[in-house]
Design a protein around this motif. Structure first.
Motif, PDB file in Angstrom:
ATOM      1  N   SER A 114       0.632  -1.223  -0.119  1.00  0.00           N
ATOM      2  CA  SER A 114      -0.128   0.018   0.008  1.00  0.00           C
ATOM      3  C   SER A 114       0.914   1.412   0.008  1.00  0.00           C
ATOM      4  CB  SER A 114      -0.823   0.037   1.115  1.00  0.00           C
ATOM      5  OG  SER A 114      -0.212   0.014   2.320  1.00  0.00           O
ATOM      6  N   ASP A 115       0.236   2.335  -0.574  1.00  0.00           N
ATOM      7  CA  ASP A 115       1.194   3.441  -0.572  1.00  0.00           C
ATOM      8  C   ASP A 115       0.638   4.453   0.598  1.00  0.00           C
ATOM      9  OD1 ASP A 115       2.729   5.544  -1.687  1.00  0.00           O
ATOM     10  OD2 ASP A 115       1.721   5.874  -3.338  1.00  0.00           O
ATOM     11  N   SER A 116       1.572   5.364   0.909  1.00  0.00           N
ATOM     12  CA  SER A 116       1.481   6.452   2.027  1.00  0.00           C
ATOM     13  C   SER A 116       0.109   7.102   1.886  1.00  0.00           C
ATOM     14  CB  SER A 116       2.581   7.111   2.146  1.00  0.00           C
ATOM     15  OG  SER A 116       2.588   8.065   0.927  1.00  0.00           O
ATOM     16  N   VAL A 117      -0.730   7.328   2.973  1.00  0.00           N
ATOM     17  CA  VAL A 117      -1.955   8.057   2.808  1.00  0.00           C
ATOM     18  C   VAL A 117      -1.665   9.117   3.975  1.00  0.00           C
ATOM     19  CG1 VAL A 117      -4.310   7.849   3.178  1.00  0.00           C
ATOM     20  CG2 VAL A 117      -3.067   5.843   2.132  1.00  0.00           C
ATOM     21  N   PRO A 118      -2.023  10.428   3.685  1.00  0.00           N
ATOM     22  CA  PRO A 118      -2.078  11.493   4.604  1.00  0.00           C
ATOM     23  C   PRO A 118      -3.292  11.088   5.909  1.00  0.00           C
ATOM     24  CG  PRO A 118      -3.062  12.312   2.778  1.00  0.00           C
ATOM     25  CD  PRO A 118      -2.459  11.052   2.486  1.00  0.00           C
ATOM     26  N   LEU A 119      -2.909  11.209   7.002  1.00  0.00           N
ATOM     27  CA  LEU A 119      -3.795  11.300   8.131  1.00  0.00           C
ATOM     28  C   LEU A 119      -4.132  12.691   8.704  1.00  0.00           C
ATOM     29  CD1 LEU A 119      -2.602   8.079   9.811  1.00  0.00           C
ATOM     30  CD2 LEU A 119      -4.463   8.303   8.266  1.00  0.00           C
ATOM     31  N   VAL A 120      -3.425  13.339   9.080  1.00  0.00           N
ATOM     32  CA  VAL A 120      -3.450  14.684   9.594  1.00  0.00           C
ATOM     33  C   VAL A 120      -2.629  15.536   8.788  1.00  0.00           C
ATOM     34  CG1 VAL A 120      -2.993  16.039  11.867  1.00  0.00           C
ATOM     35  CG2 VAL A 120      -3.647  13.510  11.809  1.00  0.00           C
ATOM     36  N   ARG A 121      -3.281  16.863   8.496  1.00  0.00           N
ATOM     37  CA  ARG A 121      -2.715  17.937   7.521  1.00  0.00           C
ATOM     38  C   ARG A 121      -3.002  19.319   8.545  1.00  0.00           C
ATOM     39  NH1 ARG A 121      -3.052  17.226   1.188  1.00  0.00           N
ATOM     40  NH2 ARG A 121      -1.451  15.409   1.014  1.00  0.00           N
ATOM     41  N   VAL A 122      -2.072  19.815   9.133  1.00  0.00           N
ATOM     42  CA  VAL A 122      -2.304  21.191   9.570  1.00  0.00           C
ATOM     43  C   VAL A 122      -1.823  22.384   8.606  1.00  0.00           C
ATOM     44  CG1 VAL A 122      -1.308  22.618  11.595  1.00  0.00           C
ATOM     45  CG2 VAL A 122      -1.450  20.018  11.664  1.00  0.00           C
ATOM     46  N   PRO A 123      -2.819  23.254   8.560  1.00  0.00           N
ATOM     47  CA  PRO A 123      -2.548  24.301   7.562  1.00  0.00           C
ATOM     48  C   PRO A 123      -1.573  25.276   8.202  1.00  0.00           C
ATOM     49  CG  PRO A 123      -4.657  24.625   8.863  1.00  0.00           C
ATOM     50  CD  PRO A 123      -4.099  23.356   9.106  1.00  0.00           C
ATOM     51  N   PRO A 124      -0.885  25.936   7.185  1.00  0.00           N
ATOM     52  CA  PRO A 124       0.362  26.856   7.799  1.00  0.00           C
ATOM     53  C   PRO A 124      -0.381  28.109   8.396  1.00  0.00           C
ATOM     54  CG  PRO A 124      -0.013  26.717   5.371  1.00  0.00           C
ATOM     55  CD  PRO A 124      -0.723  25.779   5.886  1.00  0.00           C
ATOM     56  N   GLN A 125       0.726  28.720   9.208  1.00  0.00           N
ATOM     57  CA  GLN A 125      -0.153  30.052   9.900  1.00  0.00           C
ATOM     58  C   GLN A 125       0.507  30.953   9.066  1.00  0.00           C
ATOM     59  OE1 GLN A 125       1.244  30.434  13.989  1.00  0.00           O
ATOM     60  NE2 GLN A 125       0.314  32.153  14.046  1.00  0.00           N
ATOM     61  N   TYR A 126      -0.545  31.908   8.495  1.00  0.00           N
ATOM     62  CA  TYR A 126       0.017  33.106   7.707  1.00  0.00           C
ATOM     63  C   TYR A 126       1.015  34.099   8.462  1.00  0.00           C
ATOM     64  CZ  TYR A 126      -1.074  35.363   3.357  1.00  0.00           C
ATOM     65  OH  TYR A 126      -0.838  36.179   2.066  1.00  0.00           O
ATOM     66  N   PRO A 127       2.166  34.281   7.732  1.00  0.00           N
ATOM     67  CA  PRO A 127       3.064  35.485   8.331  1.00  0.00           C
ATOM     68  C   PRO A 127       2.344  36.713   8.727  1.00  0.00           C
ATOM     69  CG  PRO A 127       3.998  34.162   6.894  1.00  0.00           C
ATOM     70  CD  PRO A 127       2.791  33.962   6.667  1.00  0.00           C
ATOM     71  N   ALA A 148       7.453   5.261  10.751  1.00  0.00           N
ATOM     72  CA  ALA A 148       6.311   5.610  11.770  1.00  0.00           C
ATOM     73  C   ALA A 148       5.420   6.478  11.395  1.00  0.00           C
ATOM     74  CB  ALA A 148       7.273   6.178  13.097  1.00  0.00           C
ATOM     75  N   GLY A 149       5.526   7.201  10.111  1.00  0.00           N
ATOM     76  CA  GLY A 149       4.534   8.024   9.811  1.00  0.00           C
ATOM     77  C   GLY A 149       4.708   9.498   9.947  1.00  0.00           C
ATOM     78  N   THR A 150       5.796   9.944  10.615  1.00  0.00           N
ATOM     79  CA  THR A 150       5.971  11.301  10.780  1.00  0.00           C
ATOM     80  C   THR A 150       6.918  11.729   9.491  1.00  0.00           C
ATOM     81  OG1 THR A 150       8.043  10.426  11.796  1.00  0.00           O
ATOM     82  CG2 THR A 150       6.208  10.888  13.292  1.00  0.00           C
ATOM     83  N   VAL A 151       6.923  13.180   9.577  1.00  0.00           N
ATOM     84  CA  VAL A 151       7.423  13.822   8.415  1.00  0.00           C
ATOM     85  C   VAL A 151       8.786  14.661   8.944  1.00  0.00           C
ATOM     86  CG1 VAL A 151       7.383  16.062   7.023  1.00  0.00           C
ATOM     87  CG2 VAL A 151       5.245  14.605   7.660  1.00  0.00           C
ATOM     88  N   VAL A 152       9.865  14.172   8.164  1.00  0.00           N
ATOM     89  CA  VAL A 152      11.218  14.665   8.587  1.00  0.00           C
ATOM     90  C   VAL A 152      11.852  15.294   7.307  1.00  0.00           C
ATOM     91  CG1 VAL A 152      11.539  12.954  10.565  1.00  0.00           C
ATOM     92  CG2 VAL A 152      12.196  12.610   8.180  1.00  0.00           C
ATOM     93  N   TYR A 178       1.069  10.605   8.491  1.00  0.00           N
ATOM     94  CA  TYR A 178       0.933   9.854   7.383  1.00  0.00           C
ATOM     95  C   TYR A 178       0.653   8.147   7.920  1.00  0.00           C
ATOM     96  CZ  TYR A 178       1.770  13.389   3.859  1.00  0.00           C
ATOM     97  OH  TYR A 178       1.760  14.469   2.929  1.00  0.00           O
ATOM     98  N   ARG A 179      -0.058   7.717   7.131  1.00  0.00           N
ATOM     99  CA  ARG A 179       0.035   6.199   7.149  1.00  0.00           C
ATOM    100  C   ARG A 179       1.312   5.508   6.309  1.00  0.00           C
ATOM    101  NH1 ARG A 179      -5.081   2.754   5.784  1.00  0.00           N
ATOM    102  NH2 ARG A 179      -4.658   3.384   3.568  1.00  0.00           N
ATOM    103  N   PRO A 180       2.277   4.950   6.600  1.00  0.00           N
ATOM    104  CA  PRO A 180       3.580   4.880   5.857  1.00  0.00           C
ATOM    105  C   PRO A 180       3.161   4.043   4.760  1.00  0.00           C
ATOM    106  CG  PRO A 180       3.545   3.706   7.911  1.00  0.00           C
ATOM    107  CD  PRO A 180       2.347   4.470   8.190  1.00  0.00           C
ATOM    108  N   ARG A 181       4.094   3.832   3.871  1.00  0.00           N
ATOM    109  CA  ARG A 181       4.034   3.036   2.596  1.00  0.00           C
ATOM    110  C   ARG A 181       4.552   1.694   2.952  1.00  0.00           C
ATOM    111  NH1 ARG A 181       7.463   3.445  -3.009  1.00  0.00           N
ATOM    112  NH2 ARG A 181       6.414   1.890  -4.174  1.00  0.00           N
TER     113      ARG A 181
END
Length: 203
Positions: A114-127, A148-152, A178-181
């Protein structure tokens, strides 16, 4: 006139003697009654002797009788016909030596990819400075999704305008999950790219 005075004097003497006699009679009657009253007030006390000897009675307890012994239980005689036949009760057990053939069916435990699937997406804060100046733009980033599903390792590939939204984009991307690949049943790392837009209408 002399006759009238004489008659009055005789009547006065008679009345006087009568009164004296009546007074003496009353006095004598009162003295006798007082003597009777004084005599009636005398009370005689007689003390009786108390019998000091007391009689004691002995209480005899009734003798307990022994309860009759119960009769012995009757002997039960069992005939040979009453005993269960061991041969008749024997039950043949099923033969479990030959089990079901499980090798011929499909393999249900095979791992799937299975491919990676996004689970939580936090919108960026406008400067704040960009919002005050009315600046809009976008940022393209490359990042790694771990097993582990984290972003680095977020990296800016392109941006418009330059260096205005880079820090806000990286900060938001690190909070994504993310749900990892999955390859051959094992989670592996994956590198992806994403474009984040900064619009004043989204504030």
């Amino acid at each position: 006139m002399a006759v009238r005075h004489g008659i009055a004097a005789l009547m006065a003497l008679g009345i006087t003697f009568g009164l004296f006699y009546l007074m003496q009679y009353l006095i004598s009657m009162g003295s006798e009654r007082g003597a009777d009253i004084r005599k009636g007030q005398v009370i005689e006390f007689v003390r009786l002797k108390r019998d000091t000897e007391t009689q004691t009675r002995k209480r005899e307890l009734p003798k307990k009788e022994k309860p009759p012994e119960p009769p012995p239980p009757p002997e039960l005689q069992m005939s040979q016909t009453d005993a269960p036949d061991s041969d008749a009760m024997a039950i043949s057990a099923p033969d479990l030596s030959a089990g079901p053939d499980l090798g011929s069916g499909p393999n249900m435990g095979a791992p799937s990819d299975s491919d990676s699937v996004p689970l939580v997406r936090v919108p960026p804060q406008y400067p704040i400075r960009a919002a005050e100046r009315g600046i809009e733009g976008w940022v393209v980033l490359r990042f790694t999704i771990t097993a582990a599903g984290t972003v680095v390792n977020p990296e800016v590939l392109d941006a418009n305008p330059k260096r205005i939204f880079d820090r806000a984009a990286k900060r938001a991307l690190k909070k994504w999950k993310y749900r990892p690949r999955i390859v051959d049943g094992v989670a592996i790392d994956r590198v992806e790219e994403v474009k984040l837009s900064f619009d004043l209408d989204d504030i």
